[in-house]
Design a protein around this motif. Structure first.
Motif, PDB file in Angstrom:
ATOM      1  N   VAL A 133      -6.534 -23.818  -4.871  1.00 14.69           N
ATOM      2  CA  VAL A 133      -5.963 -24.206  -3.576  1.00 14.69           C
ATOM      3  C   VAL A 133      -4.480 -23.837  -3.486  1.00 14.69           C
ATOM      4  N   GLY A 134      -3.927 -23.217  -4.523  1.00 19.63           N
ATOM      5  CA  GLY A 134      -2.528 -22.810  -4.469  1.00 19.63           C
ATOM      6  C   GLY A 134      -2.012 -22.510  -5.856  1.00 19.63           C
ATOM      7  N   ASP A 135      -0.922 -21.752  -5.907  1.00 17.75           N
ATOM      8  CA  ASP A 135      -0.391 -21.318  -7.200  1.00 17.75           C
ATOM      9  C   ASP A 135       0.541 -22.349  -7.808  1.00 17.75           C
ATOM     10  N   TYR A 136      -0.049 -23.466  -8.236  1.00 25.34           N
ATOM     11  CA  TYR A 136       0.673 -24.493  -8.971  1.00 25.34           C
ATOM     12  C   TYR A 136      -0.347 -25.180  -9.861  1.00 25.34           C
ATOM     13  N   VAL A 137       0.145 -25.796 -10.934  1.00 26.16           N
ATOM     14  CA  VAL A 137      -0.770 -26.482 -11.839  1.00 26.16           C
ATOM     15  C   VAL A 137      -0.676 -27.976 -11.569  1.00 26.16           C
ATOM     16  N   LEU A 138      -1.817 -28.596 -11.389  1.00 23.53           N
ATOM     17  CA  LEU A 138      -1.892 -30.042 -11.172  1.00 23.53           C
ATOM     18  C   LEU A 138      -2.416 -30.673 -12.455  1.00 23.53           C
ATOM     19  N   SER A 139      -2.579 -32.002 -12.449  1.00 29.66           N
ATOM     20  CA  SER A 139      -3.126 -32.611 -13.665  1.00 29.66           C
ATOM     21  C   SER A 139      -4.648 -32.608 -13.649  1.00 29.66           C
ATOM     22  N   GLY A 140      -5.236 -32.100 -12.577  1.00 31.05           N
ATOM     23  CA  GLY A 140      -6.690 -32.001 -12.547  1.00 31.05           C
ATOM     24  C   GLY A 140      -7.184 -31.414 -11.247  1.00 31.05           C
ATOM     25  N   GLY A 141      -8.461 -31.132 -11.187  1.00 26.52           N
ATOM     26  CA  GLY A 141      -9.052 -30.517 -10.004  1.00 26.52           C
ATOM     27  C   GLY A 141      -9.449 -31.504  -8.914  1.00 26.52           C
ATOM     28  N   GLU A 142      -9.164 -32.801  -9.093  1.00 29.66           N
ATOM     29  CA  GLU A 142      -9.614 -33.791  -8.109  1.00 29.66           C
ATOM     30  C   GLU A 142      -8.944 -33.606  -6.754  1.00 29.66           C
ATOM     31  N   LEU A 143      -7.602 -33.469  -6.741  1.00 30.39           N
ATOM     32  CA  LEU A 143      -6.928 -33.267  -5.446  1.00 30.39           C
ATOM     33  C   LEU A 143      -7.380 -31.957  -4.795  1.00 30.39           C
ATOM     34  N   PRO A 144      -7.451 -30.836  -5.535  1.00 28.37           N
ATOM     35  CA  PRO A 144      -8.013 -29.620  -4.944  1.00 28.37           C
ATOM     36  C   PRO A 144      -9.436 -29.810  -4.400  1.00 28.37           C
ATOM     37  N   ALA A 145     -10.285 -30.545  -5.098  1.00 28.13           N
ATOM     38  CA  ALA A 145     -11.654 -30.787  -4.601  1.00 28.13           C
ATOM     39  C   ALA A 145     -11.595 -31.536  -3.274  1.00 28.13           C
ATOM     40  N   MET A 146     -10.678 -32.500  -3.160  1.00 24.93           N
ATOM     41  CA  MET A 146     -10.547 -33.261  -1.911  1.00 24.93           C
ATOM     42  C   MET A 146     -10.028 -32.368  -0.782  1.00 24.93           C
ATOM     43  N   VAL A 147      -9.149 -31.415  -1.120  1.00 27.12           N
ATOM     44  CA  VAL A 147      -8.673 -30.446  -0.120  1.00 27.12           C
ATOM     45  C   VAL A 147      -9.864 -29.661   0.435  1.00 27.12           C
ATOM     46  N   VAL A 148     -10.714 -29.171  -0.460  1.00 24.85           N
ATOM     47  CA  VAL A 148     -11.902 -28.397  -0.057  1.00 24.85           C
ATOM     48  C   VAL A 148     -12.848 -29.266   0.779  1.00 24.85           C
ATOM     49  N   MET A 149     -13.084 -30.494   0.330  1.00 24.16           N
ATOM     50  CA  MET A 149     -13.998 -31.404   1.031  1.00 24.16           C
ATOM     51  C   MET A 149     -13.512 -31.689   2.448  1.00 24.16           C
ATOM     52  N   ASP A 150     -12.217 -31.966   2.584  1.00 24.58           N
ATOM     53  CA  ASP A 150     -11.659 -32.294   3.894  1.00 24.58           C
ATOM     54  C   ASP A 150     -11.697 -31.077   4.818  1.00 24.58           C
ATOM     55  N   ALA A 151     -11.315 -29.914   4.279  1.00 25.02           N
ATOM     56  CA  ALA A 151     -11.267 -28.697   5.096  1.00 25.02           C
ATOM     57  C   ALA A 151     -12.650 -28.344   5.634  1.00 25.02           C
TER      58      ALA A 151
END
Ligand code: 4FL
Length: 247
Positions: A133-151
């Motif tokens: 979801v973007g060129d940065y490292v997070l502590s996990g894929g949960e926030l990116p998964a929520m981005v995909v789910m919401d979109a």
């Protein structure tokens, strides 16, 4: 749409699934979510989901077996043909094009990685698509998964984005949004653009399109390179160029 979420932290999804547009989609049954926790598919006393990387180095790697157990359980529940998607910084860029191409999918399995990464053998064996979801490292894929789910969810039948896109054809074009205004009409001497108060739908539409094109040109010119412009867009772009202020 059915969503299978593979995560060590299902509680992180509570805000998304309870509140707002997505919350209503869940409450109304437009979206159905099942969680699969890799920790529930461990077999050792300590319920180990990660281990040290071969070759050494900092951080931990998620083990194959717990992830595999969770994905197999998800696949057993999933509609036929449901793809397994890993959220990871190594994935292809997630954009509105991915949203559009998955709106007709009956299901998606989203795998959230944690720690420094996921054993590559799991990725090769089980993962169909990898999205970032973007060129940065997070502590996990949960926030990116929520981005995909919401979109995705906001375009499903019976949700807000679905109604908006039915009303407004320009909804999915490549331009940035035009500026929005609401009451009061005067705020610290900052007035509303007169076209928006004219009551003339043609003037309003033209003003908004001009501002959308101007903003896109100024802030994200690369978005315009793949667009084909209609007659109105060409006219507005010529006006925008004519009005340009020298630096
Ligand atoms: C996933 C970052 C997708 C951006 C750490 C684990 C990530 C991510 N897009 N960071 N997963």
């Amino acid at each position: 749409m059915w969503l299978g979420i593979v995560t060590l932290f299902p509680d992180m999804f509570e805000a998304l699934t309870r509140e707002g547009v997505f919350g209503r989609a869940v409450a109304s049954g437009v979206v159905n979510i099942d969680f699969y926790n890799p920790r529930d598919y461990t077999t050792d006393r300590h319920r180990t989901v990660d281990d040290r990387p071969y070759g050494g180095g900092a951080g931990m790697v998620m083990k194959v077996e717990p992830l595999q157990g969770a994905v197999m359980a998800a696949k057993a529940r999933a509609p036929a043909g449901t793809p397994v998607i890993l959220l990871s910084p190594q994935g292809q860029a997630f954009s509105q094009a991915e949203v559009s191409s998955h709106l007709d999918s009956v299901g998606l399995i989203l795998v959230c990685g944690r720690y420094e990464g996921v054993d590559e053998r799991f990725v090769r064996r089980w993962v169909d698509l990898e999205w970032s979801v973007g060129d940065y490292v997070l502590s996990g894929g949960e926030l990116p998964a929520m981005v995909v789910m919401d979109a995705i969810a906001r375009h499903l039948p019976g949700t807000l984005g679905n109604q908006l896109s039915a009303l407004d054809e320009s909804y999915l074009d490549a331009t940035l949004d035009y500026p929005h205004y609401t009451r009061p009409e005067t705020l610290a001497s900052e007035k509303i653009p007169p076209q928006l108060l004219s009551g003339d739908h043609g003037q309003v539409a033209k003003y908004r399109r001009r501002e959308a094109l101007k903003r896109t040109l100024n802030r994200r010119p690369e978005l315009l390179t793949t667009m084909t412009f209609g007659e109105l867009d060409r006219e507005l772009l010529l006006e925008i160029f004519a009005d340009r202020q020298p630096e």
